[in-house]
Motif scaffolding. Structure first.
Motif, PDB file in Angstrom:
ATOM      1  N   HIS A   1      -7.113   5.576  10.656  1.00 38.23           N
ATOM      2  CA  HIS A   1      -5.678   5.822  10.789  1.00 38.23           C
ATOM      3  C   HIS A   1      -4.960   5.134   9.633  1.00 38.23           C
ATOM      4  CE1 HIS A   1      -1.781   6.362  12.694  1.00 38.23           C
ATOM      5  NE2 HIS A   1      -1.551   5.080  12.497  1.00 38.23           N
ATOM      6  N   GLN A   2      -4.024   5.843   9.006  1.00 37.62           N
ATOM      7  CA  GLN A   2      -3.187   5.218   7.989  1.00 37.62           C
ATOM      8  C   GLN A   2      -1.800   5.018   8.567  1.00 37.62           C
ATOM      9  OE1 GLN A   2      -2.888   7.231   4.206  1.00 37.62           O
ATOM     10  NE2 GLN A   2      -2.131   5.383   3.217  1.00 37.62           N
ATOM     11  N   THR A   3      -1.332   3.784   8.510  1.00 32.22           N
ATOM     12  CA  THR A   3      -0.020   3.454   9.057  1.00 32.22           C
ATOM     13  C   THR A   3       1.078   3.892   8.091  1.00 32.22           C
ATOM     14  OG1 THR A   3       0.036   1.257   8.059  1.00 32.22           O
ATOM     15  CG2 THR A   3      -0.988   1.440  10.248  1.00 32.22           C
ATOM     16  N   GLU A   4       2.309   3.848   8.567  1.00 29.69           N
ATOM     17  CA  GLU A   4       3.452   4.237   7.736  1.00 29.69           C
ATOM     18  C   GLU A   4       3.582   3.352   6.494  1.00 29.69           C
ATOM     19  OE1 GLU A   4       7.121   4.633   9.846  1.00 29.69           O
ATOM     20  OE2 GLU A   4       6.210   5.908  11.378  1.00 29.69           O
ATOM     21  N   ASN A   5       3.154   2.101   6.596  1.00 30.64           N
ATOM     22  CA  ASN A   5       3.257   1.205   5.435  1.00 30.64           C
ATOM     23  C   ASN A   5       2.023   1.281   4.530  1.00 30.64           C
ATOM     24  OD1 ASN A   5       1.387  -0.203   6.915  1.00 30.64           O
ATOM     25  ND2 ASN A   5       2.526  -2.116   6.973  1.00 30.64           N
ATOM     26  N   GLY A   6       1.092   2.197   4.827  1.00 29.95           N
ATOM     27  CA  GLY A   6      -0.049   2.436   3.949  1.00 29.95           C
ATOM     28  C   GLY A   6      -1.331   1.724   4.328  1.00 29.95           C
ATOM     29  N   ALA A   7      -1.294   0.879   5.343  1.00 29.32           N
ATOM     30  CA  ALA A   7      -2.517   0.197   5.763  1.00 29.32           C
ATOM     31  C   ALA A   7      -3.518   1.212   6.328  1.00 29.32           C
ATOM     32  CB  ALA A   7      -2.198  -0.857   6.812  1.00 29.32           C
ATOM     33  N   ILE A   8      -4.777   0.984   6.065  1.00 22.14           N
ATOM     34  CA  ILE A   8      -5.824   1.843   6.614  1.00 22.14           C
ATOM     35  C   ILE A   8      -6.525   1.051   7.710  1.00 22.14           C
ATOM     36  CG2 ILE A   8      -7.968   3.079   6.153  1.00 22.14           C
ATOM     37  CD1 ILE A   8      -6.896   3.543   3.307  1.00 22.14           C
ATOM     38  N   VAL A   9      -6.447   1.576   8.921  1.00 19.36           N
ATOM     39  CA  VAL A   9      -6.975   0.880  10.097  1.00 19.36           C
ATOM     40  C   VAL A   9      -8.131   1.684  10.673  1.00 19.36           C
ATOM     41  CG1 VAL A   9      -6.380  -0.059  12.359  1.00 19.36           C
ATOM     42  CG2 VAL A   9      -4.659  -0.012  10.552  1.00 19.36           C
ATOM     43  N   LEU A  10      -9.219   0.981  10.963  1.00 22.92           N
ATOM     44  CA  LEU A  10     -10.384   1.606  11.588  1.00 22.92           C
ATOM     45  C   LEU A  10     -10.425   1.212  13.056  1.00 22.92           C
ATOM     46  CD1 LEU A  10     -13.130   0.720   8.927  1.00 22.92           C
ATOM     47  CD2 LEU A  10     -11.627   2.715   8.991  1.00 22.92           C
ATOM     48  N   TYR A  11     -10.829   2.145  13.872  1.00 23.12           N
ATOM     49  CA  TYR A  11     -11.031   1.889  15.303  1.00 23.12           C
ATOM     50  C   TYR A  11     -12.444   2.346  15.652  1.00 23.12           C
ATOM     51  CZ  TYR A  11      -5.986   1.396  15.680  1.00 23.12           C
ATOM     52  OH  TYR A  11      -4.687   0.991  15.522  1.00 23.12           O
ATOM     53  N   ARG A  12     -13.223   1.469  16.236  1.00 20.33           N
ATOM     54  CA  ARG A  12     -14.580   1.806  16.674  1.00 20.33           C
ATOM     55  C   ARG A  12     -14.470   2.643  17.931  1.00 20.33           C
ATOM     56  NH1 ARG A  12     -19.201   3.120  17.824  1.00 20.33           N
ATOM     57  NH2 ARG A  12     -21.049   1.808  17.738  1.00 20.33           N
TER      58      ARG A  12
END
Length: 85
Positions: A59-70
């Motif tokens: 998932h990419q957040t609105e501020n550009g962070a890339i977050v992974l979820y297992r």
């Protein structure tokens, strides 16, 4: 590839070990902690493979962070063979 290339499979296993089901994981922050460009590339390729196997969601957040979820799926022997191929 020379001897300094960090193995893709080591990055794959490392990510599987540190990701928890449902808990967010900041992938950009993780990339910044890699010791060299080759290690960061191996981690990126590992994430792509984990996503292909549906073991993580990206998932990419609105501020550009890339977050992974297992996900709650488990790595099967067939999955492992497809990664090793």
């Amino acid at each position: 590839l020379d001897d300094e290339w960090p193995p893709f499979f080591a990055s794959f296993e490392r990510l599987l070990e540190i990701l928890s089901a449902g808990a967010p994981f900041d992938f950009i922050n993780d990339l910044k902690t890699r010791s060299c460009r080759a290690e960061a590339i191996a981690a990126f390729l590992a994430v792509l493979e984990l996503a292909r196997l549906r073991l993580v969601r990206i998932h990419q957040t609105e501020n550009g962070a890339i977050v992974l979820y297992r996900t709650t799926l488990d790595l099967t022997a067939e999955d492992l063979e497809s990664v090793d191929a």
